[in-house]
Design a protein around this motif. Structure first.
Motif: not given
Length: 101
Positions: A78-101
């Protein structure tokens, strides 16, 4: 002219090689599925450049607030970042995959 000179130098000095081995962490060239805090819905997006990305996929640059926040993290984090509007947003990373075109 300055931009043309910069791009010319970039192309002249470019090194073509193998893509780095995918290690399961988010970064440029990866597709993430995330869940924003308080929402049951999942969002899927590519970290990278919009050029060459599928039209139906959201793309965030590695320098964007969410791109910087998730880079180096893996599924289950889980990570938290500050959005351009100033709000802190937390996201849970469900999956991470390599991109294949």
């Amino acid at each position: 002219e300055g931009r043309i000179r910069q791009l010319t130098e970039l192309l002249r000095d470019a090194v073509v090689g193998e893509a780095p081995e995918f290690d399961g962490t988010a970064g440029p060239g990866t597709v993430l599925t995330v869940r924003f805090a308080g929402s049951p819905d999942e969002e899927r997006f590519l970290i990278g450049a919009r050029e060459g990305a599928p039209a139906d996929m959201d793309v965030f640059s590695p320098q964007s607030p969410i791109g910087e926040a998730v880079t180096g993290h893996a599924a289950g984090d889980s990570v938290t970042y500050t959005a351009p509007n100033g709000k802190d947003i937390t996201v849970d990373i469900v999956t991470v995959e390599a991109y294949h075109a």
